[in-house]
Design an enzyme around this catalytic site. Structure first.
Site, mmCIF file in Angstrom:
data_model
loop_
_atom_site.group_PDB
_atom_site.id
_atom_site.type_symbol
_atom_site.label_atom_id
_atom_site.label_comp_id
_atom_site.label_asym_id
_atom_site.label_seq_id
_atom_site.Cartn_x
_atom_site.Cartn_y
_atom_site.Cartn_z
ATOM 1 N N LEU A 186 0.867 -1.072 0.002
ATOM 2 C CA LEU A 186 -0.039 0.057 -0.023
ATOM 3 C C LEU A 186 0.898 1.327 -0.245
ATOM 4 O O LEU A 186 1.271 1.842 0.944
ATOM 5 C CB LEU A 186 -1.059 -0.070 1.278
ATOM 6 N N HIS A 187 1.344 1.619 -1.177
ATOM 7 C CA HIS A 187 2.311 2.559 -1.355
ATOM 8 C C HIS A 187 2.304 3.761 -0.680
ATOM 9 O O HIS A 187 2.783 4.452 0.071
ATOM 10 C CB HIS A 187 2.850 2.703 -2.908
ATOM 11 N N ASP A 188 1.375 4.632 -1.168
ATOM 12 C CA ASP A 188 1.330 6.106 -1.048
ATOM 13 C C ASP A 188 1.094 6.520 0.633
ATOM 14 O O ASP A 188 1.369 7.448 0.815
ATOM 15 C CB ASP A 188 0.241 6.608 -1.829
#
Ligand code: RIB
Ligand code: CA
Length: 314
Positions: free
Chosen positions: A240-242
């Protein structure tokens, strides 16, 4: 406590969505504006998605700005294969009705950095086109940037859009070069750290169990979004990058990293957009970035759960 002034520059995107919802539920942060850029999907959709998310958050007055519709030099590459045709596939959200800010995103970034009474933190979680264009328009704005805390890049992990490059940097490598050479303090959350904190089905279901409009919509977004990475990496759960950018602002102690020199490949098509990290300082090039390489994954998801659990905001 004075809230920290930030600008979120984004290409929503389900993971951008969780970053935005987390930030809007955090009184420690003063989201001066949400600036939209073309990336995961074309600009018209990232702008629409940003407005839908602000209305989902109960914040129809949150200023949302239209930014650049294509990279500085290259042709736009999008990622519908990951995020779906709309860029926010998963939930059925109502068409947005809130107005857009009149000013162009690049002008808003320049004007804010020229005039805000204290240094502003830029939080780009998409291609860096808007940020770079603002720096090109007025290089003096760098003096009022507290930090650029971004999601982008890859080194030890390898790329996710080409073997060499991570998507945000790959889409606009010339913008990334402009940002990484501008002199502002940079904190980079690359795939090297985002791949250390994977979602689990149990966590997604705990968000759905909040039973709120935000909880249910977030779970529907994430259930759609994680399928691609699970298939790609063969993992149970996807990165869940951002939201790592926002969690870092809220609890920086969850993260660890190293100050290194990072350069951006803009010459070779084969390695276009690669973030070359001088981890062992073999070049003696001055460090320009805090490269985040460690995260307390449980703590990261705790922060997200706690903030998403605050909706509906009173
Ligand atoms: O590579 C991951 C990044 O590309 C994330 O910001 C995601 O939203 C996409 O923009
Ligand atoms: Ca993004």
């Amino acid at each position: 406590m004075n809230a920290r002034p930030i600008i979120i520059d984004t290409d929503p995107g389900q993971d951008d969505a969780i970053a935005i919802l987390t930030a809007l539920a955090s009184p420690e942060l003063d989201v001066l504006g949400i600036t939209c850029v073309a990336g995961n999907v074309p600009l018209a959709l990232t702008v629409k998605n940003a407005r839908m998310l602000c209305e989902l958050a109960g914040k129809p007055d949150q200023p949302v700005y239209v930014g650049c519709s294509r990279p500085m030099v290259r042709t736009l590459v999008t990622a519908e294969h990951v995020h779906g045709k709309t860029g926010l596939d998963g939930p059925e959200l109502p068409e947005p009705t809130m107005a857009l800010a009149d000013e162009h995103a690049v002008d808003f970034i320049v004007d804010t950095l020229r005039n805000h009474p204290e240094p502003v933190t830029l939080c780009p979680v998409g291609p860096l086109t808007n940020i770079a264009m603002a720096i090109v328009k007025d290089p003096s704005i760098v003096e009022n940037i507290r930090e650029i805390v971004l999601m982008g890049g890859a080194w030890k992990e390898g790329g996710n859009i080409t073997p060499a490059a991570e998507f945000n940097i790959y889409v606009d490598p010339h913008a990334a070069h402009t940002v990484f050479t501008c002199g502002a303090p940079i904190v980079a959350h690359s795939l090297d750290v985002t791949h250390l904190a994977l979602m689990t089905d149990e966590w997604i279901e705990s968000i759905r169990a909040l039973g709120t409009a935000v909880g249910v919509a977030s779970a529907e977004m994430l259930a759609f979004y994680e399928r691609f990475d699970e298939e790609k990496y063969g993992s149970n759960g996807g990165p869940l990058h951002d939201p790592n950018v926002i969690a870092y602002l809220l609890e920086p102690e969850l993260y660890s990293g190293k100050h290194v020199a990072v350069t951006i490949e803009t010459g070779s098509e084969q390695t276009m957009g690669q973030t070359t990290v001088d981890w062992w300082n073999v070049t003696d090039v001055e460090a320009n970035c805090l490269w985040i390489s460690g995260v307390d994954a449980d703590g990261f998801y705790r922060v997200l759960s706690e903030r998403l659990g605050r909706y509906p905001l009173t």
